[in-house]
Design a protein around this motif. Structure first.
Motif, short mmCIF file in Angstrom:
data_model
loop_
_atom_site.label_atom_id
_atom_site.label_comp_id
_atom_site.label_asym_id
_atom_site.label_seq_id
_atom_site.Cartn_x
_atom_site.Cartn_y
_atom_site.Cartn_z
N VAL A 1 -13.60 -8.29 -6.16
CA VAL A 1 -13.61 -7.96 -4.73
C VAL A 1 -14.60 -8.87 -4.01
N LEU A 2 -15.77 -9.08 -4.60
CA LEU A 2 -16.76 -9.95 -3.97
C LEU A 2 -16.24 -11.39 -3.87
N LEU A 3 -15.59 -11.87 -4.92
CA LEU A 3 -15.03 -13.22 -4.87
C LEU A 3 -13.95 -13.35 -3.80
N LEU A 4 -13.13 -12.31 -3.64
CA LEU A 4 -12.10 -12.34 -2.60
C LEU A 4 -12.72 -12.35 -1.20
N ARG A 5 -13.80 -11.57 -1.01
CA ARG A 5 -14.46 -11.56 0.29
C ARG A 5 -15.08 -12.92 0.60
N ILE A 6 -15.69 -13.53 -0.38
CA ILE A 6 -16.30 -14.86 -0.18
C ILE A 6 -15.22 -15.87 0.17
N ALA A 7 -14.09 -15.81 -0.54
CA ALA A 7 -12.98 -16.74 -0.27
C ALA A 7 -12.41 -16.51 1.12
#
Length: 92
Positions: free
Chosen positions: A81-87
């Protein structure tokens, strides 16, 4: 010469047909012999549990935060989820 050309075209069309059929067959999912077999669910008194146990479980789950619930359902899901938000913040 015409007969030779017709025979060559016929052979090439058969090769193309068999190649396409083989590619289609290889693209279909298949069951491999070493895959795990389905397990039978245990039968027993699980269906006859008291309603109190279910209520206690429900209260425990309601007390969980969203992050803890996500970790319970999908371990490591918070990282995704954190990686998706950063992307999403960076954009294309």
């Amino acid at each position: 010469m015409k007969t030779f050309t017709v025979a060559l075209l016929f052979i090439l069309s058969l090769v193309t047909l068999f190649t396409a059929a083989r590619a289609d067959a290889l693209s279909q999912p298949s069951i491999q012999p070493r895959m795990a077999r389905p397990q039978v669910l245990p039968e027993g008194d699980e269906d006859k549990k008291d309603g109190k146990d279910d209520e206690e479980d429900e209260e425990e789950y309601r007390a969980l935060s969203q992050h803890a619930a996500l970790e319970l359902v999908d371990p490591g899901g918070q990282d995704a989820v954190l990686l998706l938000r950063i992307a999403a913040l960076r954009g294309p």
